[in-house]
Design an enzyme around this catalytic site. Structure first.
Site, mmCIF file in Angstrom:
data_model
loop_
_atom_site.group_PDB
_atom_site.id
_atom_site.type_symbol
_atom_site.label_atom_id
_atom_site.label_comp_id
_atom_site.label_asym_id
_atom_site.label_seq_id
_atom_site.Cartn_x
_atom_site.Cartn_y
_atom_site.Cartn_z
ATOM 1 N N CYS A 33 0.778 -1.217 0.000
ATOM 2 C CA CYS A 33 0.000 0.000 0.000
ATOM 3 C C CYS A 33 0.813 1.272 0.000
ATOM 4 O O CYS A 33 2.033 1.244 0.047
ATOM 5 C CB CYS A 33 -0.856 0.008 1.252
ATOM 6 S SG CYS A 33 -1.629 -1.558 1.577
ATOM 7 N N ASN A 57 1.777 -0.159 5.453
ATOM 8 C CA ASN A 57 2.307 -0.738 4.222
ATOM 9 C C ASN A 57 3.341 -1.764 4.643
ATOM 10 O O ASN A 57 4.316 -1.422 5.318
ATOM 11 C CB ASN A 57 2.951 0.349 3.363
ATOM 12 C CG ASN A 57 3.702 -0.209 2.153
ATOM 13 O OD1 ASN A 57 4.693 0.343 1.720
ATOM 14 N ND2 ASN A 57 3.243 -1.326 1.614
#
Ligand code: AMP
Length: 490
Positions: free
Chosen positions: A5, A106
């Protein structure tokens, strides 16, 4: 469940955070297209908007107006093959006795299940099977007993794996990077505050200045008055394990990641590719867009030396660089199509050849990587159908032989074309006249680091963390539970 991400966080003095966060998420859209979300805090309460879809689809006019407050974080989530699950969309929010938390992650934890079981036994109720929720619950629990810095440190000592986090604890925004710095995270200065982002392109979008990367194992706390940030080096390791694939494929070319401009890194890798395995053909062309910077570096080096490493004669211009493939930008990434048949069709939808640059010529086509081999197989066929006399394939990364456990969707081992084939067998499968990959040594040299300071798990099958059934590339020292002395550093 892996999380691949883009994350962002801002703390502004006298201005709402929602709109800058929204623009920053646009700049990070390439890091995730499945869902987008923002969590803000106005000093009294938390506000959240998280939706499936691209940033432009997830937010409607008016959604940003209700996200009050000068502090906030955002997230874009990468699509995983198969199920699309809104319970994993982020930022993840949780309210508890001593406040609220919003969390964007992430990366990927390798011990999330273990922690989840422990917390569940203590009464924590989980709503998703993602590892982000595990971090949120662990941190919320620690915050009941400790101040923010110590609570974060405890959580960092507990979680193993890759993580770049932006967190909104009430109206305090913080950033945390795992002790090996596997996923990127940087700090930016804005006119009226500071920000954190996966990539510096997001800072540029807000007219900010890149201050520096968040250091591996560091916690950065943005000051609420927008005046600066505090730094705490919470965990330290001798070696880093920066993901080399960020530079090769994932990050934007205009981002500076770990002090290296991605575009220049890709051009230098392209130059190396020429030096290592250049082949004299009539034309060299990129696979748009992922191969473009590699191909331009490759063609540049080819204009200076011959494939044998000799200087070019004055009347010899080397290999011609040309765009021979046009990309339809409105077709999604071929990689995420659930079936092989759909993936093959999508390559044809996405790329169309320009006949005049190809017909009757010997062609070198350059891409950043081969994963399943779908793109290169289709492409060689396409170029041959278009009249190419020879098609040579050059790849700006080594063979990808193993999955990624650190947060990049890299297919399963069985699906990876290089997991059980030699380079020559792959050449045969994709029907190219020649095929060459870049060496791991070239990657380390161009990224200006020791090989050991990079995570090369997907090309060596050896990882910087202990993963069940996989080899480790080093003797990973577990976090020192005694910890380092905390220190503030402007
Ligand atoms: P494949 O067609 O399966 O061999 O995949 C290679 C193509 O997908 C190349 O053009 C890459 O630029 C791109 N690619 C590489 N890694 C990824 C990834 N993790 N997600 C999406 N696309 C990727």
């Amino acid at each position: 469940m892996t999380e691949k991400c883009g994350v962002v966080g801002v703390s502004l003095d006298g201005r709402e955070a929602a709109r800058p966060l929204y623009y920053a998420l646009y700049a990070l859209q390439h890091r995730g297209q499945e869902s987008a979300g923002i969590v803000t805090h106005d000093g009294f309460q938390q506000h959240s908007h998280v939706e499936m879809g691209l940033v432009g689809e997830a937010f409607e006019e008016g959604d940003l107006d209700v996200l009050k407050g000068g502090a906030g974080i955002g997230h874009v989530r990468y699509p995983t093959a198969g199920s699309v699950d809104s319970s994993c969309a982020q930022p993840f929010s949780v309210s508890f006795k001593s406040g609220s938390l919003g969390l964007s992650h992430n990366g990927n934890l390798v011990n999330a299940d273990e922690i989840r079981e422990e917390l569940a036994a203590l009464g924590h109720a989980f709503t998703s099977d993602g590892d982000t929720e595990v971090i949120a619950h662990d941190l919320a629990r620690n915050l009941l007993e400790e101040d923010l810095v110590r609570a974060v440190k405890r959580t960092m000592q507990r979680i193993h794996g890759s993580y770049a986090l932006t967190i909104c604890h009430d109206d305090t925004v913080i950033g945390v990077r795992d002790p090996v710095g596997n996923r990127p995270l940087c700090i930016g200065e804005l006119e009226d505050g500071y920000m954190l982002a996966s990539e510096s392109a997001a800072i540029d979008t807000l007219d900010g200045e890149l201050v520096r990367d968040v250091r591996p194992g560091e916690l950065v706390v943005l000051q609420a008055d927008g005046d600066g940030f505090d730094s705490y080096q919470l965990l330290e390791r001798e070696q880093t394990a920066h993901c080399f694939f960020e530079h090769v494929y994932f990050a934007r070319p205009d981002s500076i990641v770990d002090e290296t401009l991605v575009y220049e890194a890709r051009r230098s890798l392209g130059r190396k590719l020429w030096e290592e395995s250049g082949v004299e053909t009539d034309v060299v062309m990129p696979v748009p867009d992922s191969g473009r910077a590699f191909a331009s570096g490759y063609a540049d080096a080819a204009s200076e030396t011959t494939a044998d490493g000799e200087s070019r004669a004055e009347n010899d211009d080397g290999v011609e660089f040309a765009e021979g493939l046009m990309k339809n930008r409105y077709v999604g990434r071929t990689f995420i199509m659930p079936t092989q048949d759909e993936r093959e069709r999508a390559v044809r939808l996405k790329l169309n050849p320009i006949k005049s640059t190809i017909e009757g010529k010997t062609v070198t086509v350059i891409d950043d990587s081969i994963v399943r081999g779908t793109t290169s197989t289709q492409l060689v066929q396409l170029l041959k159908d278009c009249g190419a006399e020879e098609v040579h394939v050059r790849i700006g990364a080594p063979e990808i032989v193993a999955p990624c456990y650190m947060g990049i969707d890299m297919a399963t081992r069985e699906e990876l074309i290089a997991s059980d084939k030699t380079t020559d067998e792959i050449r045969e499968t994709i029907d190219a006249d020649s095929l060459a990959y870049l060496s791991t040594e070239a990657i380390a040299e161009v990224l200006g680091t020791e090989r050991i300071d990079l995570c090369l798990g997907c090309v060596t099958g050896e990882y910087p963390f202990d993963i069940d059934g996989e080899a480790t590339d080093r003797d990973v020292t577990r976090p020192d539970l005694g910890g380092k002395t905390l220190h503030a550093d402007d």
